[in-house]
Design a protein around this motif. Structure first.
Motif, PDB file in Angstrom:
ATOM      1  N   SER A 118       0.846  -1.179   0.000  1.00 46.59           N
ATOM      2  CA  SER A 118       0.000   0.000   0.000  1.00 46.59           C
ATOM      3  C   SER A 118       0.889   1.238   0.000  1.00 46.59           C
ATOM      4  N   GLY A 119       0.284   2.396  -0.227  1.00 46.76           N
ATOM      5  CA  GLY A 119       0.997   3.657  -0.133  1.00 46.76           C
ATOM      6  C   GLY A 119       1.357   4.295  -1.454  1.00 46.76           C
ATOM      7  N   GLY A 120       1.117   3.617  -2.558  1.00 45.91           N
ATOM      8  CA  GLY A 120       1.392   4.205  -3.851  1.00 45.91           C
ATOM      9  C   GLY A 120       0.395   5.292  -4.192  1.00 45.91           C
ATOM     10  N   GLY A 121       0.673   5.996  -5.276  1.00 49.64           N
ATOM     11  CA  GLY A 121      -0.205   7.055  -5.714  1.00 49.64           C
ATOM     12  C   GLY A 121       0.411   7.853  -6.831  1.00 49.64           C
ATOM     13  N   SER A 122      -0.281   8.912  -7.219  1.00 48.10           N
ATOM     14  CA  SER A 122       0.186   9.824  -8.267  1.00 48.10           C
ATOM     15  C   SER A 122       0.730  11.078  -7.618  1.00 48.10           C
ATOM     16  N   VAL A 123       1.988  11.376  -7.900  1.00 49.35           N
ATOM     17  CA  VAL A 123       2.675  12.505  -7.278  1.00 49.35           C
ATOM     18  C   VAL A 123       3.467  13.265  -8.331  1.00 49.35           C
ATOM     19  N   GLN A 124       3.986  14.403  -7.922  1.00 46.86           N
ATOM     20  CA  GLN A 124       4.843  15.204  -8.787  1.00 46.86           C
ATOM     21  C   GLN A 124       6.308  14.925  -8.505  1.00 46.86           C
ATOM     22  N   ALA A 125       7.139  15.154  -9.504  1.00 49.27           N
ATOM     23  CA  ALA A 125       8.579  15.017  -9.323  1.00 49.27           C
ATOM     24  C   ALA A 125       9.038  15.840  -8.128  1.00 49.27           C
TER      25      ALA A 125
ATOM     26  N   ILE B 132      10.544   6.646  -0.158  1.00 48.54           N
ATOM     27  CA  ILE B 132      11.013   7.141  -1.446  1.00 48.54           C
ATOM     28  C   ILE B 132      11.008   8.665  -1.403  1.00 48.54           C
ATOM     29  N   ASN B 133      12.170   9.263  -1.554  1.00 50.55           N
ATOM     30  CA  ASN B 133      12.301  10.711  -1.567  1.00 50.55           C
ATOM     31  C   ASN B 133      12.745  11.185  -2.944  1.00 50.55           C
ATOM     32  N   SER B 134      12.506  12.457  -3.214  1.00 47.15           N
ATOM     33  CA  SER B 134      12.942  13.087  -4.464  1.00 47.15           C
ATOM     34  C   SER B 134      12.542  12.261  -5.674  1.00 47.15           C
ATOM     35  N   LEU B 135      11.283  11.927  -5.747  1.00 43.71           N
ATOM     36  CA  LEU B 135      10.789  11.076  -6.825  1.00 43.71           C
ATOM     37  C   LEU B 135      11.036  11.698  -8.193  1.00 43.71           C
ATOM     38  N   LYS B 136      11.362  10.835  -9.136  1.00 39.15           N
ATOM     39  CA  LYS B 136      11.606  11.213 -10.520  1.00 39.15           C
ATOM     40  C   LYS B 136      10.610  10.503 -11.419  1.00 39.15           C
ATOM     41  N   PRO B 137      10.305  11.070 -12.593  1.00 40.36           N
ATOM     42  CA  PRO B 137       9.386  10.378 -13.504  1.00 40.36           C
ATOM     43  C   PRO B 137       9.815   8.953 -13.827  1.00 40.36           C
ATOM     44  N   GLU B 138      11.103   8.698 -13.906  1.00 36.67           N
ATOM     45  CA  GLU B 138      11.582   7.363 -14.204  1.00 36.67           C
ATOM     46  C   GLU B 138      11.361   6.368 -13.073  1.00 36.67           C
ATOM     47  N   ASP B 139      10.905   6.845 -11.913  1.00 37.15           N
ATOM     48  CA  ASP B 139      10.515   5.953 -10.828  1.00 37.15           C
ATOM     49  C   ASP B 139       9.115   5.384 -11.025  1.00 37.15           C
TER      50      ASP B 139
END
Length: 122
Positions: A7-14, A83-90
């Motif tokens: 659980s914990g996924g979602g749609s976020v910004q870079a 997960i920190n500093s998410l990137k689109p490639e993640d």
């Protein structure tokens, strides 16, 4: 025998952060090495991070090192992926897995969850 639910996924910004959780049942959680893998659409699944039985040893892929942290709480039968500093490639479906040996190989893990989607927009 072992059931895993992410659980914990979602749609976020870079640049945003997420904390994924994986709850285990049906087995003795502390006996298992735990790992996280991810799979983007049309791509092979890849290793992300793993943690040993007592949480004292971790390993992670070079692509996520410094941004992703794996941890576990054996009293709660749960493994986490911060997960920190998410990137689109993640962007991928993230899976947790339980196995007998700490490692990066998928065949080291016997039990798998259904996955949780992480989508990162730029």
């Amino acid at each position: 025998q072992v059931q895993l639910v992410e659980s914990g996924g979602g749609s976020v910004q870079a640049g945003d952060s997420l904390r994924l959780s994986c709850a285990a049942s049906g087995g003795t959680f502390s006996l298992y090495v735990m790992g996280w893998f991810r799979q983007a659409p049309g791509k092979e699944g890849e290793f992300v991070a793993a943690i040993n039985r007592n949480g004292g040893v971790t390993t992670s892929a070079d692509s996520v090192k410094g941004r992703f942290t794996i941890s576990r709480d054996n009293a709660q039968n749960t493994v986490y992926l911060q997960i920190n500093s998410l990137k689109p490639e993640d962007t991928a479906v993230y899976y947790c897995a339980a196995g007998q040996r700490l490692g990066e190989r998928r065949d080291s893990y016997l039990y798998w969850g259904q996955g949780t989607q992480v989508t990162v927009s730029s």
